[in-house]
Design a protein around this motif. Structure first.
Motif, PDB file in Angstrom:
ATOM      1  N   HIS A  45       0.896  -1.147  -0.097  1.00 19.36           N
ATOM      2  CA  HIS A  45      -0.028  -0.104  -0.101  1.00 19.36           C
ATOM      3  C   HIS A  45       0.915   1.146  -0.081  1.00 19.36           C
ATOM      4  CE1 HIS A  45       0.944  -0.269   4.229  1.00 19.36           C
ATOM      5  NE2 HIS A  45       0.606   0.884   4.605  1.00 19.36           N
ATOM      6  N   GLN A  48       3.410   1.918  -2.112  1.00 16.75           N
ATOM      7  CA  GLN A  48       3.369   2.196  -3.433  1.00 16.75           C
ATOM      8  C   GLN A  48       2.076   3.006  -4.104  1.00 16.75           C
ATOM      9  OE1 GLN A  48       3.662  -1.431  -5.686  1.00 16.75           O
ATOM     10  NE2 GLN A  48       5.897  -1.691  -5.350  1.00 16.75           N
ATOM     11  N   GLU A  49       0.955   2.633  -3.639  1.00 19.60           N
ATOM     12  CA  GLU A  49      -0.331   3.093  -4.119  1.00 19.60           C
ATOM     13  C   GLU A  49      -0.324   4.529  -3.545  1.00 19.60           C
ATOM     14  OE1 GLU A  49      -3.439   0.364  -2.779  1.00 19.60           O
ATOM     15  OE2 GLU A  49      -2.402  -1.085  -3.726  1.00 19.60           O
ATOM     16  N   ARG A  50       0.035   4.604  -2.156  1.00 15.57           N
ATOM     17  CA  ARG A  50      -0.174   6.033  -1.484  1.00 15.57           C
ATOM     18  C   ARG A  50       0.811   7.043  -1.854  1.00 15.57           C
ATOM     19  NH1 ARG A  50      -2.520   6.593   3.893  1.00 15.57           N
ATOM     20  NH2 ARG A  50      -2.293   8.761   4.397  1.00 15.57           N
TER      21      ARG A  50
END
Length: 76
Positions: A9, A11-13
């Motif tokens: 997560h 990476q996504e953030r």
């Protein structure tokens, strides 16, 4: 420069898988504080590996090092 890899997560953030920090030297704690401030990353409980070795908050990261931020995972 310090290369930082993000996983799961994080990476996504951050909107990216990796980034570079233009700093000669800083501690793991200082790096985490900087990333929390600049990218609003939730780094509580995140393991940090420097050059493929898990590291404590007071470990010094130097230019040329590779850092991985590994969030806790669960599975079944």
């Amino acid at each position: 420069m310090i290369k930082v890899f993000l996983f799961a997560h994080l990476q996504e953030r951050a909107g990216r898988q990796e980034m570079t920090i233009d700093k000669g030297e800083l501690t793991v704690k200082e790096l985490k504080e900087r990333l929390m401030e600049e990218y609003d990353l939730p780094l509580d409980g995140v393991m940090v590996a420097v050059n493929e070795q898990y590291s404590l908050e007071d470990e010094v990261i130097s230019s040329g090092d590779v850092v991985a931020l590994i969030p806790p995972v669960s599975g079944g």
